[in-house]
Design a protein around this motif. Structure first.
Motif, PDB file in Angstrom:
ATOM      1  N   ALA A   6      52.265  72.052  23.433  1.00 29.80           N
ATOM      2  CA  ALA A   6      51.774  72.386  24.765  1.00 29.80           C
ATOM      3  C   ALA A   6      50.268  72.138  24.854  1.00 29.80           C
ATOM      4  O   ALA A   6      49.761  71.689  25.878  1.00 29.80           O
ATOM      5  N   GLU A   7      49.556  72.417  23.772  1.00 28.22           N
ATOM      6  CA  GLU A   7      48.114  72.161  23.698  1.00 28.22           C
ATOM      7  C   GLU A   7      47.822  71.401  22.420  1.00 28.22           C
ATOM      8  O   GLU A   7      48.399  71.694  21.371  1.00 28.22           O
ATOM      9  N   PRO A   8      46.922  70.416  22.467  1.00 36.29           N
ATOM     10  CA  PRO A   8      46.648  69.615  21.267  1.00 36.29           C
ATOM     11  C   PRO A   8      46.016  70.429  20.148  1.00 36.29           C
ATOM     12  O   PRO A   8      45.356  71.433  20.384  1.00 36.29           O
ATOM     13  N   VAL A   9      46.265  69.986  18.939  1.00 36.15           N
ATOM     14  CA  VAL A   9      45.670  70.590  17.755  1.00 36.15           C
ATOM     15  C   VAL A   9      44.861  69.491  17.053  1.00 36.15           C
ATOM     16  O   VAL A   9      45.240  68.322  17.079  1.00 36.15           O
ATOM     17  N   THR A  10      43.748  69.870  16.452  1.00 36.56           N
ATOM     18  CA  THR A  10      42.901  68.905  15.755  1.00 36.56           C
ATOM     19  C   THR A  10      43.270  68.871  14.279  1.00 36.56           C
ATOM     20  O   THR A  10      43.337  69.916  13.625  1.00 36.56           O
ATOM     21  N   ILE A  11      43.534  67.665  13.796  1.00 32.49           N
ATOM     22  CA  ILE A  11      43.802  67.461  12.377  1.00 32.49           C
ATOM     23  C   ILE A  11      42.861  66.373  11.869  1.00 32.49           C
ATOM     24  O   ILE A  11      42.256  65.657  12.658  1.00 32.49           O
ATOM     25  N   LYS A  12      42.741  66.285  10.565  1.00 36.26           N
ATOM     26  CA  LYS A  12      41.966  65.204   9.981  1.00 36.26           C
ATOM     27  C   LYS A  12      42.926  64.084   9.611  1.00 36.26           C
ATOM     28  O   LYS A  12      43.953  64.310   8.994  1.00 36.26           O
ATOM     29  N   SER A  13      42.577  62.877  10.036  1.00 34.85           N
ATOM     30  CA  SER A  13      43.431  61.728   9.819  1.00 34.85           C
ATOM     31  C   SER A  13      42.613  60.593   9.223  1.00 34.85           C
ATOM     32  O   SER A  13      41.408  60.527   9.424  1.00 34.85           O
ATOM     33  N   LYS A  14      43.262  59.702   8.502  1.00 34.05           N
ATOM     34  CA  LYS A  14      42.573  58.565   7.912  1.00 34.05           C
ATOM     35  C   LYS A  14      42.594  57.379   8.872  1.00 34.05           C
ATOM     36  O   LYS A  14      43.610  57.073   9.472  1.00 34.05           O
ATOM     37  N   ALA A  36      56.526  69.938  11.011  1.00 33.11           N
ATOM     38  CA  ALA A  36      55.253  69.757  11.711  1.00 33.11           C
ATOM     39  C   ALA A  36      54.306  70.915  11.394  1.00 33.11           C
ATOM     40  O   ALA A  36      53.122  70.699  11.111  1.00 33.11           O
ATOM     41  N   LEU A  37      54.814  72.142  11.400  1.00 35.36           N
ATOM     42  CA  LEU A  37      53.987  73.299  11.076  1.00 35.36           C
ATOM     43  C   LEU A  37      53.473  73.226   9.642  1.00 35.36           C
ATOM     44  O   LEU A  37      52.293  73.485   9.384  1.00 35.36           O
ATOM     45  N   VAL A  38      54.332  72.843   8.707  1.00 30.54           N
ATOM     46  CA  VAL A  38      53.921  72.691   7.313  1.00 30.54           C
ATOM     47  C   VAL A  38      52.833  71.630   7.199  1.00 30.54           C
ATOM     48  O   VAL A  38      51.806  71.822   6.552  1.00 30.54           O
ATOM     49  N   GLY A  39      53.037  70.496   7.841  1.00 32.07           N
ATOM     50  CA  GLY A  39      52.069  69.413   7.769  1.00 32.07           C
ATOM     51  C   GLY A  39      50.721  69.779   8.352  1.00 32.07           C
ATOM     52  O   GLY A  39      49.669  69.490   7.760  1.00 32.07           O
ATOM     53  N   ILE A  40      50.725  70.421   9.508  1.00 32.46           N
ATOM     54  CA  ILE A  40      49.465  70.826  10.149  1.00 32.46           C
ATOM     55  C   ILE A  40      48.749  71.864   9.303  1.00 32.46           C
ATOM     56  O   ILE A  40      47.533  71.795   9.105  1.00 32.46           O
ATOM     57  N   THR A  41      49.489  72.815   8.758  1.00 39.31           N
ATOM     58  CA  THR A  41      48.883  73.853   7.925  1.00 39.31           C
ATOM     59  C   THR A  41      48.270  73.250   6.663  1.00 39.31           C
ATOM     60  O   THR A  41      47.108  73.566   6.323  1.00 39.31           O
ATOM     61  N   LEU A  42      49.000  72.385   5.987  1.00 43.15           N
ATOM     62  CA  LEU A  42      48.456  71.751   4.784  1.00 43.15           C
ATOM     63  C   LEU A  42      47.249  70.882   5.108  1.00 43.15           C
ATOM     64  O   LEU A  42      46.294  70.836   4.339  1.00 43.15           O
ATOM     65  N   ASN A  43      47.276  70.219   6.247  1.00 41.71           N
ATOM     66  CA  ASN A  43      46.145  69.393   6.665  1.00 41.71           C
ATOM     67  C   ASN A  43      44.915  70.252   6.826  1.00 41.71           C
ATOM     68  O   ASN A  43      43.817  69.888   6.384  1.00 41.71           O
ATOM     69  N   LYS A  44      45.059  71.398   7.459  1.00 42.47           N
ATOM     70  CA  LYS A  44      43.919  72.298   7.681  1.00 42.47           C
ATOM     71  C   LYS A  44      43.379  72.864   6.365  1.00 42.47           C
ATOM     72  O   LYS A  44      42.188  73.061   6.215  1.00 42.47           O
ATOM     73  N   LEU A  45      44.277  73.121   5.401  1.00 47.37           N
ATOM     74  CA  LEU A  45      43.860  73.740   4.152  1.00 47.37           C
ATOM     75  C   LEU A  45      43.292  72.744   3.144  1.00 47.37           C
ATOM     76  O   LEU A  45      42.464  73.122   2.306  1.00 47.37           O
ATOM     77  N   THR A  46      43.706  71.494   3.192  1.00 43.92           N
ATOM     78  CA  THR A  46      43.345  70.566   2.128  1.00 43.92           C
ATOM     79  C   THR A  46      42.342  69.485   2.511  1.00 43.92           C
ATOM     80  O   THR A  46      41.744  68.874   1.646  1.00 43.92           O
ATOM     81  N   ARG A  47      42.191  69.204   3.778  1.00 40.26           N
ATOM     82  CA  ARG A  47      41.305  68.083   4.125  1.00 40.26           C
ATOM     83  C   ARG A  47      40.004  68.582   4.649  1.00 40.26           C
ATOM     84  O   ARG A  47      39.573  69.089   5.427  1.00 40.26           O
ATOM     85  N   GLN A  57      40.180  52.059   7.707  1.00 40.58           N
ATOM     86  CA  GLN A  57      39.208  51.839   6.638  1.00 40.58           C
ATOM     87  C   GLN A  57      39.301  52.911   5.545  1.00 40.58           C
ATOM     88  O   GLN A  57      38.625  52.813   4.530  1.00 40.58           O
ATOM     89  N   GLY A  58      40.092  53.944   5.744  1.00 40.65           N
ATOM     90  CA  GLY A  58      40.253  54.996   4.749  1.00 40.65           C
ATOM     91  C   GLY A  58      39.367  56.205   4.952  1.00 40.65           C
ATOM     92  O   GLY A  58      39.428  57.155   4.186  1.00 40.65           O
ATOM     93  N   ASN A  59      38.524  56.187   5.993  1.00 39.23           N
ATOM     94  CA  ASN A  59      37.649  57.326   6.269  1.00 39.23           C
ATOM     95  C   ASN A  59      38.408  58.418   7.010  1.00 39.23           C
ATOM     96  O   ASN A  59      39.258  58.136   7.847  1.00 39.23           O
ATOM     97  N   LEU A  60      38.091  59.671   6.711  1.00 41.04           N
ATOM     98  CA  LEU A  60      38.685  60.792   7.442  1.00 41.04           C
ATOM     99  C   LEU A  60      37.923  61.020   8.733  1.00 41.04           C
ATOM    100  O   LEU A  60      36.699  60.936   8.779  1.00 41.04           O
ATOM    101  N   HIS A  61      38.671  61.305   9.799  1.00 35.54           N
ATOM    102  CA  HIS A  61      38.056  61.640  11.077  1.00 35.54           C
ATOM    103  C   HIS A  61      38.939  62.666  11.786  1.00 35.54           C
ATOM    104  O   HIS A  61      40.139  62.761  11.512  1.00 35.54           O
ATOM    105  N   ALA A  62      38.323  63.451  12.664  1.00 32.82           N
ATOM    106  CA  ALA A  62      39.068  64.451  13.428  1.00 32.82           C
ATOM    107  C   ALA A  62      39.860  63.745  14.524  1.00 32.82           C
ATOM    108  O   ALA A  62      39.357  62.846  15.187  1.00 32.82           O
ATOM    109  N   GLU A  63      41.096  64.157  14.691  1.00 34.69           N
ATOM    110  CA  GLU A  63      41.967  63.566  15.705  1.00 34.69           C
ATOM    111  C   GLU A  63      42.777  64.673  16.367  1.00 34.69           C
ATOM    112  O   GLU A  63      43.325  65.541  15.691  1.00 34.69           O
TER     113      GLU A  63
END
Length: 97
Positions: free
Chosen positions: A17-25, A86-97, A28-34
């Motif tokens: 319903a509302e976007p969430v910000t994750i870090k994505s590659k 999706a919840l697992v992926g978003i949570t791990l993204n927030k904790l590890t990246r 070029q391999g650089n991490l950026h907020a998406e």
């Protein structure tokens, strides 16, 4: 995190319903907020049996890159799988990246 399901016949898409910000590659391999809203989808696959088939659940790789496709007889089980992965992926993204 509120998930909205859009039904396009034999394809069901999961969106937030509302976007969430994750870090994505980037390429070029650089991490950026998406900001993401799209989580995954479920499609119908015929299995050769008349009136038979399976629901194939997929989570997008940007949300959970380790989530495999899974097949289900029940649409609600397939939806629960996509939401859980999706919840697992978003949570791990927030904790590890």
């Amino acid at each position: 995190m509120k998930v909205i399901w859009q039904n396009d016949g034999l394809i069901h898409r999961a969106r937030l319903a509302e976007p969430v910000t994750i870090k994505s590659k980037s390429w070029q391999g650089n991490l950026h907020a998406e900001k993401v809203c799209d989580l995954g989808y479920i499609s119908w696959r015929e299995n050769g049996i008349p009136f038979g088939g399976l629901w194939v659940a997929n989570t997008y790789g940007s949300v959970n890159p380790t989530s495999p496709s899974e097949t289900f007889n029940d649409l609600d089980e397939a939806k629960a799988y996509v939401e859980e992965q999706a919840l697992v992926g978003i949570t791990l993204n927030k904790l590890t990246r």
